[in-house]
Design a protein around this motif. Structure first.
Motif, PDB file in Angstrom:
ATOM      1  N   ASP A 133       0.831  -1.212   0.000  1.00  0.00           N
ATOM      2  CA  ASP A 133       0.000   0.000   0.000  1.00  0.00           C
ATOM      3  C   ASP A 133       0.862   1.258   0.000  1.00  0.00           C
ATOM      4  O   ASP A 133       0.578   2.241  -0.680  1.00  0.00           O
ATOM      5  CB  ASP A 133      -0.939   0.005   1.219  1.00  0.00           C
ATOM      6  CG  ASP A 133      -0.234  -0.462   2.480  1.00  0.00           C
ATOM      7  OD1 ASP A 133      -0.125  -1.686   2.667  1.00  0.00           O
ATOM      8  OD2 ASP A 133       0.250   0.387   3.252  1.00  0.00           O
ATOM      9  N   GLY A 134       1.959   1.216   0.769  1.00  0.00           N
ATOM     10  CA  GLY A 134       2.833   2.390   0.877  1.00  0.00           C
ATOM     11  C   GLY A 134       3.405   2.816  -0.470  1.00  0.00           C
ATOM     12  O   GLY A 134       3.571   4.011  -0.736  1.00  0.00           O
ATOM     13  N   GLU A 194      -0.797  -5.196  -2.268  1.00  0.00           N
ATOM     14  CA  GLU A 194      -1.144  -5.957  -1.062  1.00  0.00           C
ATOM     15  C   GLU A 194      -1.344  -4.934   0.053  1.00  0.00           C
ATOM     16  O   GLU A 194      -0.376  -4.427   0.626  1.00  0.00           O
ATOM     17  CB  GLU A 194      -0.036  -6.953  -0.727  1.00  0.00           C
ATOM     18  CG  GLU A 194       0.054  -8.052  -1.772  1.00  0.00           C
ATOM     19  CD  GLU A 194       1.147  -9.065  -1.495  1.00  0.00           C
ATOM     20  OE1 GLU A 194       1.126  -9.687  -0.417  1.00  0.00           O
ATOM     21  OE2 GLU A 194       2.032  -9.223  -2.351  1.00  0.00           O
ATOM     22  N   ASN A 203      -1.911  -4.153   3.417  1.00  0.00           N
ATOM     23  CA  ASN A 203      -1.860  -4.780   4.754  1.00  0.00           C
ATOM     24  C   ASN A 203      -2.021  -3.726   5.857  1.00  0.00           C
ATOM     25  O   ASN A 203      -1.669  -3.957   7.007  1.00  0.00           O
ATOM     26  CB  ASN A 203      -0.566  -5.581   4.933  1.00  0.00           C
ATOM     27  CG  ASN A 203       0.681  -4.719   4.811  1.00  0.00           C
ATOM     28  OD1 ASN A 203       0.587  -3.486   4.775  1.00  0.00           O
ATOM     29  ND2 ASN A 203       1.844  -5.340   4.757  1.00  0.00           N
ATOM     30  N   TYR A 218      -0.464  -1.153   6.726  1.00  0.00           N
ATOM     31  CA  TYR A 218       0.699  -0.443   7.280  1.00  0.00           C
ATOM     32  C   TYR A 218       1.837  -0.324   6.272  1.00  0.00           C
ATOM     33  O   TYR A 218       2.092  -1.242   5.485  1.00  0.00           O
ATOM     34  CB  TYR A 218       1.255  -1.179   8.514  1.00  0.00           C
ATOM     35  CG  TYR A 218       0.317  -1.124   9.697  1.00  0.00           C
ATOM     36  CD1 TYR A 218       0.396  -0.077  10.626  1.00  0.00           C
ATOM     37  CD2 TYR A 218      -0.668  -2.084   9.868  1.00  0.00           C
ATOM     38  CE1 TYR A 218      -0.494  -0.014  11.690  1.00  0.00           C
ATOM     39  CE2 TYR A 218      -1.558  -2.021  10.930  1.00  0.00           C
ATOM     40  CZ  TYR A 218      -1.462  -0.980  11.848  1.00  0.00           C
ATOM     41  OH  TYR A 218      -2.344  -0.909  12.895  1.00  0.00           O
ATOM     42  N   GLY A 219       2.523   0.810   6.321  1.00  0.00           N
ATOM     43  CA  GLY A 219       3.830   0.974   5.696  1.00  0.00           C
ATOM     44  C   GLY A 219       4.792   1.087   6.866  1.00  0.00           C
ATOM     45  O   GLY A 219       4.767   2.086   7.588  1.00  0.00           O
TER      46      GLY A 219
HETATM   47 MG   LIG Z   1       1.868  -2.133   3.651  1.00  0.00          MG
END
Ligand SMILES: [Mg+2]
Ligand SMILES: Cc1ncc(C[n+]2csc(CCOP(=O)(O)OP(=O)(O)O)c2C)c(N)n1
Length: 318
Positions: A145-146, A172, A174, A176-177
């Motif tokens: 995502d980051g 993907e 999830n 969090y980065g």
């Molecule tokens: Mg992530």
């Protein structure tokens, strides 16, 4: 056994192979036996297995700083992967890449790129090459995502869109980065919404449901292969381990973690398989065989020779 059952059990075997590989690596790392650093894939197994199962020989993927699951899902040899983690000359990059540069071009895995977003223009270029050579191959670009906040994400998707390139961009998500929650770095609710800026399909799927991932990936791959251009495929998942090294992930709230563990892909898929009448013994047998395979890989890696100083410059220049 019926072909359909065989296919489902192969999905299961691959997800378990990823999970057990990662759990074993975590122990080796914490014991101080394994050098370097690692970013692990526990919890995201359905993403790699669902997407890579939709590919055919000749297709390629690019991966990230978190590549072990992608490599296993593409059928890479876990002996060579383990040896690479130990920096041994029998590793898939002869011990010179380590965790974050794993790859095997013969298996369609471009050595992974640890720069966040770094794989996106490369996958786009691979798609352009396939198109110019009139080959019906597809490039899949895995990212977190980051990475979708990097400039290169937007430049690459725009190019892939205007040139109708055979690329599937798989995010993907999830949440969090590293330790930063997604809500602090983007206002859009769904990352797939970003696709509308490039007028390409933006799809969101349950990234913890291997069959849904497989189906959505098949549709995107088919679109790419038949000249209908790129897709942005967002997979909702969760990292049930730390970001890297010894990260205890204390920034993940307890309730969130608890829910994620209930929703984790292997448990969910096991329940599905047993509901079809597949016995728990069959699943246990697969898990035991996987564990043996991993112990064999650890032994192979530990007994392998180190690279020699005179090999340092080999394979660096073409
Ligand atoms: Mg992530
Ligand atoms: C350009 C760049 N910036 C920062 C880093 C350090 N870094 C490594 S992983 C990571 C987080 C990436 O998050 P995401 O893309 O969501 O992938 P995930 O770790 O969740 O799989 C960061 C900031 C990096 N490797 N490259």
């Amino acid at each position: 056994m019926k072909p359909e059952t065989d296919r489902l059990l192969e999905f299961y075997r691959k997800m378990v192979l990823i999970r057990e590989f990662e759990e074993r690596v975590k122990l080796l790392f914490l014991e101080g036996i394994m050098p370097g650093t690692i970013h692990q894939y526990q919890g995201q197994e359905a993403c790699a297995v669902g997407v890579c199962s939709a590919l055919k020989e000749g297709d390629v993927i690019t991966s990230t700083h978190r590549p072990h699951g992608h490599c296993i899902a593409m059928g890479m040899d876990i002996r060579k992967m383990m040896a690479e983690l130990f920096g041994k000359s029998t590793g898939c990059c002869k011990g010179k890449g380590g965790s974050m540069h794993m790859g095997d071009i013969e298996k369609g895995v471009v050595p992974a790129i640890a720069i966040v977003g770094g794989g996106i223009p490369i996958a786009t270029g691979l798609g352009l090459a396939f198109k110019m050579k009139k080959q019906d191959f597809v490039a899949v670009c895995f990212m977190g995502d980051g990475a979708t906040n990097e400039g290169t994400f937007h430049e690459s998707l725009n190019m892939a869109s205007i040139w109708n390139l055979p690329v599937v961009y798989v995010v993907e998500n999830n949440l969090y980065g590293a330790s930063t929650h997604i809500s602090l770095v983007m206002k859009v609710e769904r990352i797939s919404e970003r696709a509308c800026a490039y007028k390409i399909p933006g799809i969101t799927a349950d990234g913890n449901d291997v069959l849904e991932v497989y189906q959505k990936a098949q549709e995107a791959v088919e679109r790419a292969r038949t000249g209908n251009g790129p897709t942005l495929l967002e997979l909702l998942t969760y990292r049930i381990t730390g970001h890297s090294r010894r990260d205890p992930a204390l920034y993940q709230p307890g309730e969130e973690k608890k829910k994620a563990l209930e929703n984790e892909p292997i448990k969910r898929f096991s329940n599905y398989l047993t509901s079809l009448g597949i016995s728990t013994e069959t699943l246990e047998d697969i898990r035991n065989r996987v564990k043996k395979e991993i112990e064999d890989a650890v032994k192979f890696a530990m007994e392998s020779p180190n690279p020699q100083p005179e090999d340092t410059l080999d394979d660096l220049f073409v």
